[in-house]
Design an enzyme around this catalytic site. Structure first.
Site, PDB file in Angstrom:
ATOM      1  N   HIS A 157     -13.986 -19.396   1.026  1.00  0.00           N
ATOM      2  CA  HIS A 157     -14.230 -18.814  -0.322  1.00  0.00           C
ATOM      3  C   HIS A 157     -12.989 -19.621  -1.361  1.00  0.00           C
ATOM      4  CE1 HIS A 157     -14.807 -15.608  -3.439  1.00  0.00           C
ATOM      5  NE2 HIS A 157     -13.264 -15.667  -4.359  1.00  0.00           N
ATOM      6  N   GLU A 158     -12.105 -19.534  -1.279  1.00  0.00           N
ATOM      7  CA  GLU A 158     -11.063 -21.271  -2.507  1.00  0.00           C
ATOM      8  C   GLU A 158     -12.020 -21.909  -2.176  1.00  0.00           C
ATOM      9  OE1 GLU A 158     -10.214 -18.850  -4.384  1.00  0.00           O
ATOM     10  OE2 GLU A 158      -9.680 -17.335  -3.282  1.00  0.00           O
ATOM     11  N   GLY A 169      -6.448 -14.414  -3.182  1.00  0.00           N
ATOM     12  CA  GLY A 169      -6.511 -16.309  -3.382  1.00  0.00           C
ATOM     13  C   GLY A 169      -6.490 -16.820  -4.603  1.00  0.00           C
ATOM     14  N   CYS A 201     -13.937 -11.738  -6.246  1.00  0.00           N
ATOM     15  CA  CYS A 201     -13.447 -12.508  -7.339  1.00  0.00           C
ATOM     16  C   CYS A 201     -12.967 -12.339  -7.885  1.00  0.00           C
ATOM     17  CB  CYS A 201     -15.130 -13.867  -6.986  1.00  0.00           C
ATOM     18  SG  CYS A 201     -14.052 -15.128  -7.409  1.00  0.00           S
TER      19      CYS A 201
END
Ligand code: NI
Length: 172
Positions: free
Chosen positions: A136-137, A46, A94
């Site tokens: 998360h994104e 992502g 991340c």
């Protein structure tokens, strides 16, 4: 397609609530192409626009590890419209916080409304890794990082580690 540089935490651009995309035009399509190339190259599952310094509400994801590259998903102006009562805890990382992973609790399932690259509206239900990744994104578009869910002590530790990494990279 062009691979773009990924910003590393801490960076003020990763802490902004970014504005909606007004029109899905050639510029946005180019941005999405670049984001996908950058994500696959990293490699990651992502990537959100602010991570390459672009202040617009768009993220890309592809959580199909068995067939990487086959399910590129571009979400423009995404909004969560429903969340399950059930939550799950999974390990997250991340691209803006390299080589650091931690357990984060998320909704197990979500419904996500978004616009695609043709300007068409979608509403999709996600579960598993897709649901975790989308949450998360989406956080990135609101200036939030997964380390914000950790204790202040761990967050400070990670931030120090990233500052050191950036210094090392700057030196070459
Ligand atoms: Ni991230």
């Amino acid at each position: 397609m062009t691979r773009r540089a990924i910003l590393i935490h801490p960076d003020p651009r990763l802490r902004k609530v970014v504005p909606a995309i007004e029109t899905v035009d050639a510029e946005v399509r180019k941005l999405a192409d670049d984001m996908l190339e950058t994500m696959y190259d990293a490699p990651g599952i992502g990537l959100a626009a602010p991570q390459i310094g672009v202040m617009g509400r768009v993220f890309v994801m592809d959580c199909d590890r068995d067939a990487p590259g086959e399910h590129p998903t571009v979400c423009i102006n995404p909004k969560i419209t429903w969340t399950s009562d059930a939550r799950v805890t999974g390990e997250e990382g991340c691209l803006s916080i390299p080589d650091y992973y931690a357990e984060v609790e998320r909704f197990e399932k979500i419904r996500l409304a978004f616009t695609d690259l043709d300007g068409a509206a979608h509403e999709e239900e996600y579960d598993g890794q897709w649901a975790i990744c989308a949450q998360h994104e989406l956080d990135h578009l609101d200036g939030k990082l997964f380390i914000d869910y950790l204790s202040a002590m761990r967050r400070t530790m990670v931030t120090q580690k990233m500052k050191k990494l950036k210094k090392e990279r700057a030196r070459g």
